[in-house]
Scaffold this active site. Structure first.
Site, PDB file in Angstrom:
ATOM      1  N   HIS A   8     -10.189   3.745   2.052  1.00  0.00           N
ATOM      2  CA  HIS A   8      -9.695   3.586   0.911  1.00  0.00           C
ATOM      3  C   HIS A   8      -9.434   4.547  -0.031  1.00  0.00           C
ATOM      4  CE1 HIS A   8     -11.029  -1.135   0.435  1.00  0.00           C
ATOM      5  NE2 HIS A   8      -9.918  -1.115   0.965  1.00  0.00           N
ATOM      6  N   GLU A  43     -17.651  -0.701  -4.375  1.00  0.00           N
ATOM      7  CA  GLU A  43     -17.311   0.601  -3.446  1.00  0.00           C
ATOM      8  C   GLU A  43     -17.656   1.870  -4.040  1.00  0.00           C
ATOM      9  OE1 GLU A  43     -13.734   0.795  -1.704  1.00  0.00           O
ATOM     10  OE2 GLU A  43     -13.869  -1.228  -0.655  1.00  0.00           O
ATOM     11  N   GLU A  66       0.734  -1.170  -0.094  1.00  0.00           N
ATOM     12  CA  GLU A  66       0.086   0.096  -0.047  1.00  0.00           C
ATOM     13  C   GLU A  66       0.732   1.281   0.013  1.00  0.00           C
ATOM     14  OE1 GLU A  66      -3.434   0.050   2.605  1.00  0.00           O
ATOM     15  OE2 GLU A  66      -3.245  -2.031   2.906  1.00  0.00           O
TER      16      GLU A  66
END
Lengths: 291, 375
Positions: free
Chosen positions: A247, A209, A98
């Site tokens: 996110h 999402e 990430e």
């Protein structure tokens, strides 16, 4: 046969001597994954749970055959490590890292495409074929073999839905978590395309999402090319506008990326849109009776 | 990091991009050194400044003394003006629009238009053919033919001058690892280009820019209207909201889904907390602290945990410790499963805190409890 990985898949782990690399290597070995080698620069000669470690991927290539790489390399070194993996001619790269700068993600994804390497991620949980193997961090206890193919941005949501389905005796052909975005290698659309072609998958589950437009792209693909039933769940329907909910990609700005537009696009494409995991189970049970 | 106009223009100067002369106003009761008349521009993290009255011309010292506090009190789309920039009056012959962005697109994209000074989204809607979009390949940069295409679309500026200017912007975009560089308007004055405004968004993950970002942040404290944001040191993402049910999850997707399930039950969430990354007892404890500090009057708390490499025994330790130390009496609804699930649930049980296994059941029980039913 399942999409992306199967029992013949052979794996090299980059960043294998780091804390996540070691933990996940153990879990993948326990899940039946064939891990043949690992790489951490400067750590050649070591072993991690019996897996030999090399300085460079090219060194490992002289001794082993592998078609897949999973990366646990820290963000600062991730791009270079991806280039090294792609240069080694691998077929599939699962990039769990990430916090890679966006401009670097564009380079990684572009380089992979130019060299025909499929890249899942960045910032993803990877993929599992229940009962067979996994390249990623899906805990095996939540999954069982079956014929539902799942694609999710979120890793934890794919565990959650996998668990809910398994608890209700609905097995999965494969589960892919592609990462929270906003830029991906392997997309929701790519996963749906693979599931449509995969004979082991009878029902496709899309876990979307808010944010971005990838669900809309997937919907356009479903409408034109998909005959298998697609059940979709879009989370973040009630999320506040302009806030980033964990996110990077999950942010609604103006009228872009709202749940409403995604749900409308999916409905129009013939997908069945559900509002909760309980409804998802009900729909799949109904579909299973019809098949 | 969203840079204010004055910060963006400082960066531009480093890349030899022409900007008007300007000075940050340090004291609103002292006329700045910038020559009168000047434009007084409110520094604010939002578009639409002009319409909101945060940009005004000062002809005299009295003008300045009157307008400075006025602009400082303005809110633009809910965002407070935090400082003032006094900038030379710059009469231009034409206003263009130019940006390179990596937001909502999969490749850096240059956007240029002859219709500057307006909201580019509105131009895109009303006159899509007045906008040119060019994708930039990160391995080659802008290619010569692309620059030629751009020049052809902007007839009012000399092709060579435009290319030189665009190359500088591209270099700045790449070297700073930015996600947005926007100049609107981009002025044309006697054939020369000048950046009248600046909107730059830096990528917080570019480590080579860390020092520059910190330096900007430090100097913002000199701005009288600036309140430095609280920086969360753990991996917790925390968003305060308006409802009365707390929510903590160990995943963004499961958090958002839980939020939806609570709203579907007619409940509203007081805050959204996501543990993020490799969680630990400390991180869970911090999430509880943030949740209860944000709102002491929550009616119930939903904790959604699905242990992959997140260990339930560590989560239980944090929850039990927080509840005991702070004498928490509101009902907690903790869904616990996965790694070390048995250990975690047993610890919770011994401490007298109920745990659940199924998420739907957990949410329904919570909703019944908040509505005044039986727990």
């Amino acid at each position: 046969m399942s999409i992306l990985i199967d029992k013949k898949t052979t794996v090299l782990v980059t960043g294998i001597t780091g804390s996540s690399g070691m933990l996940q290597t153990k879990a993948m070995l326990d899940a039946g994954t064939k891990i043949v080698a690992g790489v951490t620069p400067g750590k050649a000669g070591r072993e991690v749970y019996g897996v030999p470690v090399y300085d460079f991927i090219s060194d490992a290539k002289k001794e082993h055959e592998f078609d897949t790489v999973i990366s646990f390399v820290p963000p600062k070194f991730a791009m270079d490590s991806c280039f090294e993996a792609i240069d080694a001619g691998i077929r599939l790269l699962v990039l769990t890292t990430e916090q890679i700068p966006l401009q670097e993600i564009v380079k990684i994804v572009g380089y992979a495409r130019a060299h025909n390497t499929i890249i899942i991620g960045p910032g993803c949980a990877g993929t599992i074929v229940p009962g067979m193997c996994k390249v990623g961090s899906h805990p095996i206890q939540f999954f069982k073999p079956g014929n539902v193919g799942i694609v999710s941005k979120s890793g934890a949501l794919s565990y959650e839905i996998g668990k809910t389905l398994s608890d209700n005796d609905i097995g999965q052909s494969q589960v892919v978590a592609i990462g929270g975005g906003p830029i991906w290698g392997f997309t929701q659309k790519d996963a749906i395309q693979h599931y449509e072609e995969d004979p082991d998958t009878k029902i496709i589950v899309l876990l979307g999402e808010i944010g971005g437009g990838s669900e809309e792209v997937a919907a356009a693909y479903i409408r034109k090319h998909v005959n298998k039933p697609v059940v979709a769940l879009i989370v973040g329907r009630n999320a506040p506008k302009g806030k980033n909910l964990g996110h990077a990609g999950a942010i609604v700005t103006g009228n872009i990326g709202t749940a409403t537009t995604k749900i409308a696009a999916l409905n129009e494409a013939g997908a069945i849109v559900v509002k909760s995991p309980a409804d998802l189970v009900k729909k799949i049970q109904e579909l299973e009776k019809q098949i | 990091m969203n840079l204010f106009e004055y910060e963006g223009k400082e960066l531009m100067k480093k890349y030899e991009i022409p900007v008007p002369l300007s000075g940050l106003v340090k004291d609103y009761e002292v006329l700045p050194e910038t020559e009168l008349p000047f434009v007084l521009k409110g520094q604010v993290d939002s578009g639409g400044r002009g319409k909101a009255g945060a940009v005004q011309i000062c002809e005299t010292e009295e003008d300045f003394l009157e307008k400075a506090p006025e602009i400082m009190s303005v809110k633009v789309k809910g965002r407070q003006v935090v400082g003032l920039l006094a900038e030379e009056m710059c009469k231009v012959d034409k206003e263009l629009y130019l940006s390179i962005m990596l937001q909502g697109v999969s490749k850096p994209t240059l956007i240029i238009s002859e219709m500057g000074g307006m909201n580019i989204e509105e131009v895109a809607a009303s006159d899509p053919d007045k906008i040119l979009k060019v994708e930039i390949d990160p391995f080659t940069g802008l290619k010569s033919y692309q620059l030629k295409m751009i020049s052809k679309s902007i007839q009012s500026v000399d092709a060579k001058k435009l290319s030189t200017f665009i190359k500088k912007i591209e270099r700045m975009f790449v070297e700073t690892g930015a996600v947005l560089v926007e100049i609107n308007p981009l002025g044309v004055k006697n054939g020369e280009l000048i950046a009248m405004d600046s909107k730059i968004v830096l990528d917080d993950h570019v480590t080579s820019m860390a020092e520059i970002r910190e330096n900007f942040e430090e100097r913002r404290n000199m701005l009288p209207g600036y309140i430095s944001p609280e920086v969360e040191k753990t991996t917790v993402t925390f968003i305060p909201l308006e409802g009365n049910v707390g929510l903590i999850s160990d995943g963004a997707g499961t958090g958002m889904m839980s939020l939806d399930l609570l709203y579907d039950e007619g409940l509203e969430v007081s805050s959204f907390a996501e543990l993020g990354g490799m969680t630990s007892e400390k991180v869970m404890y911090r999430a509880l602290e943030l949740t209860f500090n944000n709102n002491q009057d929550i009616k119930a708390l939903l904790i959604v945990l699905i242990g992959g490499f997140n260990r339930m025994d560590n989560m239980a330790k944090a929850i039990i410790r927080y509840v005991q130390e702070h004498n928490i009496t509101i009902p907690l609804f903790t869904r616990m499963c996965g790694t070390k699930e048995v250990e975690g649930t047993e610890m919770m049980e011994r401490a007298g805190i109920k745990t659940y296994y199924d998420l739907t059941e957990t949410v329904k029980t919570l909703a019944a409890s908040v509505r005044g039913g039986v727990e």
